[in-house]
Structures are given as C-alpha cells and as structure tokens.
Design an enzyme around this catalytic site. Structure first.
Site, mmCIF file in Angstrom:
data_model
loop_
_atom_site.group_PDB
_atom_site.id
_atom_site.type_symbol
_atom_site.label_atom_id
_atom_site.label_comp_id
_atom_site.label_asym_id
_atom_site.label_seq_id
_atom_site.Cartn_x
_atom_site.Cartn_y
_atom_site.Cartn_z
ATOM 1 N N CYS A 238 0.870 -1.179 0.000
ATOM 2 C CA CYS A 238 0.000 0.000 0.000
ATOM 3 C C CYS A 238 0.906 1.228 0.000
ATOM 4 C CB CYS A 238 -0.942 -0.013 1.204
ATOM 5 S SG CYS A 238 -0.091 -0.042 2.799
ATOM 6 N N THR A 239 0.385 2.376 0.341
ATOM 7 C CA THR A 239 1.169 3.606 0.250
ATOM 8 C C THR A 239 2.311 3.645 1.266
ATOM 9 O OG1 THR A 239 -0.804 4.785 -0.487
ATOM 10 C CG2 THR A 239 1.042 6.129 0.267
#
Length: 247
Positions: free
Chosen positions: A185-186
C-alpha cells in the site's frame, strides 16, 4: 531555484493506547506550537500521522513524540515540497487508525512478517522469492489509487474502500495458493492489516512490503513500478523521487 523548504512526514505505529483524550490534547498542542499542518489519527490500536512543516519543527515534533516509550521506534517516511500540502491541522480519535471492521485482526498483538524494499526488488527481478515460489504482488489500496500507479503485474481487486478487503479476500483466496504473496500500500498500514488477515484466513506464504510504496521509492526508486503513488494531500501523486508527478 531554492530547494523545497517543507518536510513531509508519514508514519504509523500499531501500539495499545489507553489515554486517547489526553494524548490527543498533547499532540495537538505540540504540533500547533511548531506550526505543523496535516492530520493525526489516534485509536486504541495506535497512531497514524501525516504532517508537514519546516524541517527543524517537523524533526523536533518527531523527537518529542519518540520521547513516549510507546512511539520510541516510530519510523517516518520523508518527502519534500515547496509548501505544506495541507491547509490545517487535525488530530482525531477513531475506532481504528485504518478501518477494516474485522476485530480479530489485532496488529498490536503481533506484527505481520515483512519484506524490505531491496529484497523485494531482487525477487521481482526473477518473479520468485528465495524459496523458489512464484511471487504475487497484491495491491491493498482503493482502485483509483491503483490507477495512478502500481507494481508491474500486481493484483488489484478494485476496492472502493479498505473495509471491502475481507470480502474480496474471501472471493479470491484460491488465487493466492502456492505463491508468496506480498501485500503493499502507500505507507505500510493497510498492507500490514491485510497480511494479518490473510494469515488468519489460511494463506500460507504472506508478507507485507515494509514501509509501503513510499519506502520502496526511497530505497529502490521506480524499479518494477509503473506510474506514481497517490497520496491523500494537495500533491496528488508522487513520482519515484517523491516529488509531485506532472498532471
């Protein structure tokens, strides 16, 4: 042209917190005193923050926060911008710092196994992990974030919100069998919860990408990654140099 003057910090830590109201007031006061902008989320399961300000002020805040033993090993992803990408400062109390609505997943009890960026890049060179299993990258972000950029060949379940991940896993779990699955994810927070849920649901070989895409960019750059990384602030999408990507 002058160098960017604003330091942006992104950090999270899953840790048991039982003094949320008092902690919120202290965090708000300390961030305001340093003129920081951004958001801090607090829940019984931990902290998630995105803050920006002058370098000395941002580093001073981190130093103060790490003075609390619960956050002593808090690691922050850093990037730079010419101005703060936030308009205001918010410190909020939430039920979860990243909402999954799956109470049996408790990152405060044990962290999901992780793979670092350099090792992952090496695995991606061959498409296999060190044990020889096929490597599968699983994007745990929302669909519109994936559209801004992702690892080449990554699986995308077109989530509209992270709370949909448990149902998506139930529908697609068979696709993960026999592979080494790396959730990403980020910044690491969603893929950590996702990895824990997958292990709970019987997916045998699961790792999270330590530090998420932002840490990968800092360590490896754009290798095996296509496009940019969407961030939830005024910068929109960052390139592999952690600078705003051209529109």
């Amino acid at each position: 042209m002058p160098s960017p003057a604003v330091l942006n910090l992104a950090a999270y830590r899953f840790v048991a917190l039982d003094d949320l109201e008092a902690l919120r007031e202290r965090l708000l006061s300390q961030a305001q005193a340093r003129a920081l902008k951004g958001s801090v989320l607090l829940a019984e399961e931990g902290i998630n923050l995105f803050l920006a300000g002058a370098e000395a002020d941002a580093r001073s805040f981190l130093s103060w926060l790490r003075g609390d033993a619960r956050f002593a090993d808090l690691q922050a992803k850093e990037s730079w911008s010419e101005r703060p990408p936030f308009q205001r400062l918010r410190v909020k109390l939430k039920r979860e710092i990243i909402r999954m609505d799956h109470p049996t997943v408790r990152p405060v009890d044990a962290r999901a196994p992780a793979v670092d960026a350099a090792t992952l890049a090496r695995w991606l060179d061959t498409g296999r992990c060190d044990a020889g299993r096929p490597l599968l990258m699983l994007d745990t972000r929302n669909g519109f974030e994936v559209d801004a950029g992702r690892f080449a060949g990554a699986i995308d379940w077109r989530l509209e919100r992270f709370g949909e991940f448990p149902a998506a896993l139930a529908a697609h779990r068979a696709e993960l069998a026999g592979k080494t699955v790396v959730s990403y994810c980020t910044g690491g927070i969603r893929c950590e919860k996702a990895a824990l849920l997958m292990r709970e649901q019987g997916v045998e070989h699961v790792l999270q990408l330590d530090g998420g895409i932002l840490q990968y960019f800092q360590t490896v750059g754009a290798r095996h990654y296509e496009g940019g990384c969407f961030v939830f602030d005024e910068r929109g999408t960052l390139d592999a140099d952690l600078q705003p990507a051209p529109a």
